[in-house]
Design a protein around this motif. Structure first.
Motif, PDB file in Angstrom:
ATOM      1  N   TRP A  60     -70.563 -50.339  84.175  1.00 16.39           N
ATOM      2  CA  TRP A  60     -69.531 -49.903  85.122  1.00 16.39           C
ATOM      3  C   TRP A  60     -68.317 -50.829  85.077  1.00 16.39           C
ATOM      4  N   LEU A  61     -68.572 -52.148  85.030  1.00 13.76           N
ATOM      5  CA  LEU A  61     -67.473 -53.112  85.016  1.00 13.76           C
ATOM      6  C   LEU A  61     -66.660 -52.988  83.729  1.00 13.76           C
ATOM      7  N   ASN A  62     -67.343 -52.822  82.604  1.00 12.50           N
ATOM      8  CA  ASN A  62     -66.624 -52.636  81.340  1.00 12.50           C
ATOM      9  C   ASN A  62     -65.770 -51.375  81.370  1.00 12.50           C
ATOM     10  N   ALA A  63     -66.324 -50.308  81.941  1.00 12.28           N
ATOM     11  CA  ALA A  63     -65.575 -49.053  82.039  1.00 12.28           C
ATOM     12  C   ALA A  63     -64.342 -49.220  82.912  1.00 12.28           C
ATOM     13  N   ARG A  64     -64.508 -49.956  84.025  1.00 12.36           N
ATOM     14  CA  ARG A  64     -63.352 -50.166  84.908  1.00 12.36           C
ATOM     15  C   ARG A  64     -62.283 -51.012  84.210  1.00 12.36           C
ATOM     16  N   LEU A  65     -62.714 -52.046  83.510  1.00 10.43           N
ATOM     17  CA  LEU A  65     -61.758 -52.891  82.786  1.00 10.43           C
ATOM     18  C   LEU A  65     -61.047 -52.098  81.704  1.00 10.43           C
ATOM     19  N   ARG A  66     -61.813 -51.269  81.005  1.00 11.97           N
ATOM     20  CA  ARG A  66     -61.211 -50.465  79.949  1.00 11.97           C
ATOM     21  C   ARG A  66     -60.198 -49.477  80.516  1.00 11.97           C
ATOM     22  N   THR A  67     -60.568 -48.826  81.604  1.00 11.01           N
ATOM     23  CA  THR A  67     -59.655 -47.864  82.221  1.00 11.01           C
ATOM     24  C   THR A  67     -58.410 -48.547  82.754  1.00 11.01           C
ATOM     25  N   PHE A  68     -58.603 -49.686  83.436  1.00  5.80           N
ATOM     26  CA  PHE A  68     -57.467 -50.410  83.997  1.00  5.80           C
ATOM     27  C   PHE A  68     -56.521 -50.885  82.899  1.00  5.80           C
ATOM     28  N   ALA A  69     -57.091 -51.455  81.830  1.00  3.74           N
ATOM     29  CA  ALA A  69     -56.245 -51.970  80.744  1.00  3.74           C
ATOM     30  C   ALA A  69     -55.493 -50.842  80.052  1.00  3.74           C
ATOM     31  N   ALA A  70     -56.191 -49.728  79.794  1.00  5.01           N
ATOM     32  CA  ALA A  70     -55.546 -48.605  79.108  1.00  5.01           C
ATOM     33  C   ALA A  70     -54.443 -47.999  79.969  1.00  5.01           C
ATOM     34  N   GLN A  71     -54.718 -47.813  81.254  1.00  6.44           N
ATOM     35  CA  GLN A  71     -53.702 -47.255  82.146  1.00  6.44           C
ATOM     36  C   GLN A  71     -52.513 -48.192  82.292  1.00  6.44           C
ATOM     37  N   SER A  72     -52.790 -49.481  82.407  1.00  5.71           N
ATOM     38  CA  SER A  72     -51.702 -50.451  82.543  1.00  5.71           C
ATOM     39  C   SER A  72     -50.848 -50.485  81.279  1.00  5.71           C
ATOM     40  N   LEU A  73     -51.507 -50.448  80.116  1.00  6.92           N
ATOM     41  CA  LEU A  73     -50.761 -50.466  78.856  1.00  6.92           C
ATOM     42  C   LEU A  73     -49.925 -49.203  78.709  1.00  6.92           C
ATOM     43  N   ALA A  74     -50.514 -48.045  79.067  1.00  8.46           N
ATOM     44  CA  ALA A  74     -49.762 -46.793  78.977  1.00  8.46           C
ATOM     45  C   ALA A  74     -48.553 -46.807  79.903  1.00  8.46           C
ATOM     46  N   ARG A  75     -48.692 -47.467  81.026  1.00  8.74           N
ATOM     47  CA  ARG A  75     -47.609 -47.506  82.002  1.00  8.74           C
ATOM     48  C   ARG A  75     -46.517 -48.491  81.611  1.00  8.74           C
ATOM     49  N   TYR A  76     -46.901 -49.631  81.036  1.00  9.92           N
ATOM     50  CA  TYR A  76     -45.931 -50.697  80.798  1.00  9.92           C
ATOM     51  C   TYR A  76     -45.600 -50.914  79.321  1.00  9.92           C
ATOM     52  N   ARG A  77     -46.121 -50.089  78.427  1.00  5.87           N
ATOM     53  CA  ARG A  77     -45.893 -50.331  76.994  1.00  5.87           C
ATOM     54  C   ARG A  77     -44.404 -50.283  76.665  1.00  5.87           C
ATOM     55  N   GLY A  78     -43.685 -49.338  77.276  1.00  9.84           N
ATOM     56  CA  GLY A  78     -42.246 -49.268  77.044  1.00  9.84           C
ATOM     57  C   GLY A  78     -41.540 -50.534  77.491  1.00  9.84           C
ATOM     58  N   GLU A  79     -41.933 -51.042  78.651  1.00 13.60           N
ATOM     59  CA  GLU A  79     -41.318 -52.266  79.160  1.00 13.60           C
ATOM     60  C   GLU A  79     -41.680 -53.467  78.290  1.00 13.60           C
ATOM     61  N   ILE A  80     -42.884 -53.472  77.728  1.00 11.69           N
ATOM     62  CA  ILE A  80     -43.278 -54.567  76.843  1.00 11.69           C
ATOM     63  C   ILE A  80     -42.416 -54.558  75.584  1.00 11.69           C
ATOM     64  N   GLY A  81     -42.216 -53.357  75.013  1.00  8.20           N
ATOM     65  CA  GLY A  81     -41.364 -53.267  73.833  1.00  8.20           C
ATOM     66  C   GLY A  81     -39.946 -53.720  74.115  1.00  8.20           C
ATOM     67  N   VAL A  82     -39.407 -53.308  75.261  1.00  9.06           N
ATOM     68  CA  VAL A  82     -38.052 -53.735  75.641  1.00  9.06           C
ATOM     69  C   VAL A  82     -38.011 -55.244  75.866  1.00  9.06           C
ATOM     70  N   PHE A  83     -39.067 -55.786  76.467  1.00 12.23           N
ATOM     71  CA  PHE A  83     -39.122 -57.235  76.705  1.00 12.23           C
ATOM     72  C   PHE A  83     -39.091 -58.003  75.387  1.00 12.23           C
ATOM     73  N   ILE A  84     -39.877 -57.556  74.408  1.00 12.60           N
ATOM     74  CA  ILE A  84     -39.887 -58.237  73.107  1.00 12.60           C
ATOM     75  C   ILE A  84     -38.509 -58.168  72.464  1.00 12.60           C
ATOM     76  N   ALA A  85     -37.888 -56.989  72.520  1.00 10.19           N
ATOM     77  CA  ALA A  85     -36.554 -56.833  71.939  1.00 10.19           C
ATOM     78  C   ALA A  85     -35.538 -57.732  72.649  1.00 10.19           C
ATOM     79  N   ASP A  86     -35.599 -57.767  73.959  1.00 10.49           N
ATOM     80  CA  ASP A  86     -34.646 -58.599  74.717  1.00 10.49           C
ATOM     81  C   ASP A  86     -34.836 -60.078  74.419  1.00 10.49           C
ATOM     82  N   GLN A  87     -36.098 -60.501  74.242  1.00 14.06           N
ATOM     83  CA  GLN A  87     -36.339 -61.906  73.914  1.00 14.06           C
ATOM     84  C   GLN A  87     -35.706 -62.274  72.579  1.00 14.06           C
ATOM     85  N   LEU A  88     -35.851 -61.390  71.588  1.00 12.66           N
ATOM     86  CA  LEU A  88     -35.261 -61.670  70.282  1.00 12.66           C
ATOM     87  C   LEU A  88     -33.738 -61.650  70.347  1.00 12.66           C
TER      88      LEU A  88
END
Length: 431
Positions: A356-384
């Motif tokens: 159950w804990l692994n499933a929750r971690l997997r779901t949380f990580a996947a949802q968080s990545l799907a939500r913030y992946r665009g912002e992560i890409g922009v962050f990397i670009a802005d840093q460079l």
């Protein structure tokens, strides 16, 4: 791996090692170029390009050309060769923004994929690894101590006077937003429906009966009656008559009250129930009653003593918690340790909980990545984009420069071999 004070030194040592390797590689490639140039000059001036010297000259000349071409190409990536602003040179600095945007989009599109992250989490099995880690007593003690330190840090932050005032104001504001009329009416309605208000009635009646059946009550009522019948004083019957009537009145009243206790449908009990319902209605709907209650509420919350008391209560609580943390037999530390131990045992023994804990971690990580992946890409670009051109070039050269210097070496040798092959073919063809 934990970050320590030695971590920056470790990074500095690694960077210094990279720079030293880059210098050696650059010196080697440049030295090979100079060697080929020397061989070419030797073949031309000593052997005059005849016989075997011709083969050596062809190899060395072509190697010099290949080395210079690769040097120019590699240098043009990062800067203008020899400082001359030749078109399409200094490619990285000139196209830093486009490179940064492309890199951010590339990472976002090809690396930050929720399904890929979910598979990696499944393969990593974080819950099981945590169980193994917590099974070591030293790790459990370390986690307990870190949890205690975190709690102490939070207490230090909460003990700030600004924080206590903020929490006081927040508590007063929240208390002021409570509709006491509606909440009180709802609570009293629950009490009425459950019949608990009748216990209040029973208690009041029992107290009244107990109060009536006392010498003081008899004497008081007899005195009141005697004072009302002054005419009996002329025949000396005022006190006796007063005691007689008081006894009769108290007895009758007590009997009536006792019947109200014994009879569920007694008129007095029903009257109390109706009055209780009227109170509930007034609290919930009567504007005058609700406004009066709201005024009492505002007056109470505006009282400086209450606000000071709330602030002092908070400071006392924080002080007690901090004092407990400083003790050897700290209850907080013991509870944190017990919680860590219990959690470790649960992870060790409960397979369903681990899944159950692994499933929750997997779901949380996947949802968080799907939500913030665009912002992560922009962050990397802005840093460079924010890096200075010299810093960007330095970082790239430091990490890929060694391989680029080997390209120079390969270009030198491959160019020389091609020149040698061409010269040999010309000799064979008699050209």
């Amino acid at each position: 791996m934990h970050l320590t004070d030695s971590t920056p030194d470790l990074y500095a040592d690694r960077e210094a090692e990279k720079r030293q390797r880059l210098r050696r590689a650059r010196a080697g490639a440049t030295g090979l170029l100079l060697l080929m140039a020397s061989l070419a000059l030797l073949a031309l001036f000593v052997g005059h390009g005849r016989g075997a010297w011709g083969y050596l000259a062809a190899f060395a000349e072509a190697a010099v050309v290949g080395a210079l071409a690769d040097w120019f190409a590699i240098t043009a990536l990062f800067k203008h060769p020899m400082g001359v602003p030749i078109p399409h040179t200094a490619i990285v600095p000139q196209n830093k923004v486009r490179i940064a945007d492309s890199l951010g989009q590339f990472i976002e599109t090809h690396f930050l994929l929720p399904e890929v992250l979910a598979k990696r989490i499944d393969a990593f099995n974080p819950a099981r690894r945590l169980a193994v880690w917590l099974a070591r007593p030293a790790n459990a003690r370390q986690l307990t101590e870190q949890g205690t330190q975190l709690f102490r840090f939070v207490l230090d932050m909460l003990d700030d006077p600004k924080m206590s005032r903020l929490l006081r104001d927040l508590a007063v504001k929240r208390l002021g937003q409570i509709d006491l009329g509606s909440r009180g009416a709802a609570l009293l309605q629950i009490v009425r429906h459950s019949g608990q208000h009748q216990k209040v009635f029973d208690g009041v009646v029992e107290a009244a009966i107990s109060r009536l059946d006392t010498p003081n009550a008899h004497d008081y009522l007899a005195g009141v009656i005697a004072s009302e019948f002054n005419v009996l004083r002329w025949v000396a019957l005022d006190e006796a008559g007063g005691r007689y009537l008081a006894r009769k009145l108290i007895g009758a009243t007590s009997q009536a009250l006792e019947r109200s206790l014994a009879e569920p449908d007694h008129p007095l009990r029903q009257a109390f129930d109706r009055q209780f319902g009227d109170w509930i209605g007034a609290l919930g709907h009567d504007p005058e009653t609700r406004e009066q209650l709201a005024q009492w509420q505002r007056k109470l919350l505006d009282d400086a003593g209450l606000q000071s008391g709330l602030e002092q209560l908070w400071r006392d609580a924080v002080c007690w918690l901090r004092s407990d943390l400083e003790r050897d037999d700290s209850q907080i530390r013991a509870k944190v340790g017990a919680a860590v131990k219990q959690f470790g045992l649960r992870l060790r023994d409960d397979t369903a909980f681990v899944d159950w804990l692994n499933a929750r971690l997997r779901t949380f990580a996947a949802q968080s990545l799907a939500r913030y992946r665009g912002e992560i890409g922009v962050f990397i670009a802005d840093q460079l984009k924010g890096w200075d051109d010299k810093v960007l070039v330095d970082r790239l050269e430091l990490n890929v420069g060694i391989d680029l210097q080997f390209i120079r070496v390969n270009g030198t040798l491959v160019g020389g071999l091609i020149g040698l092959l061409i010269y040999t073919a010309r000799q064979l063809a008699g050209v």
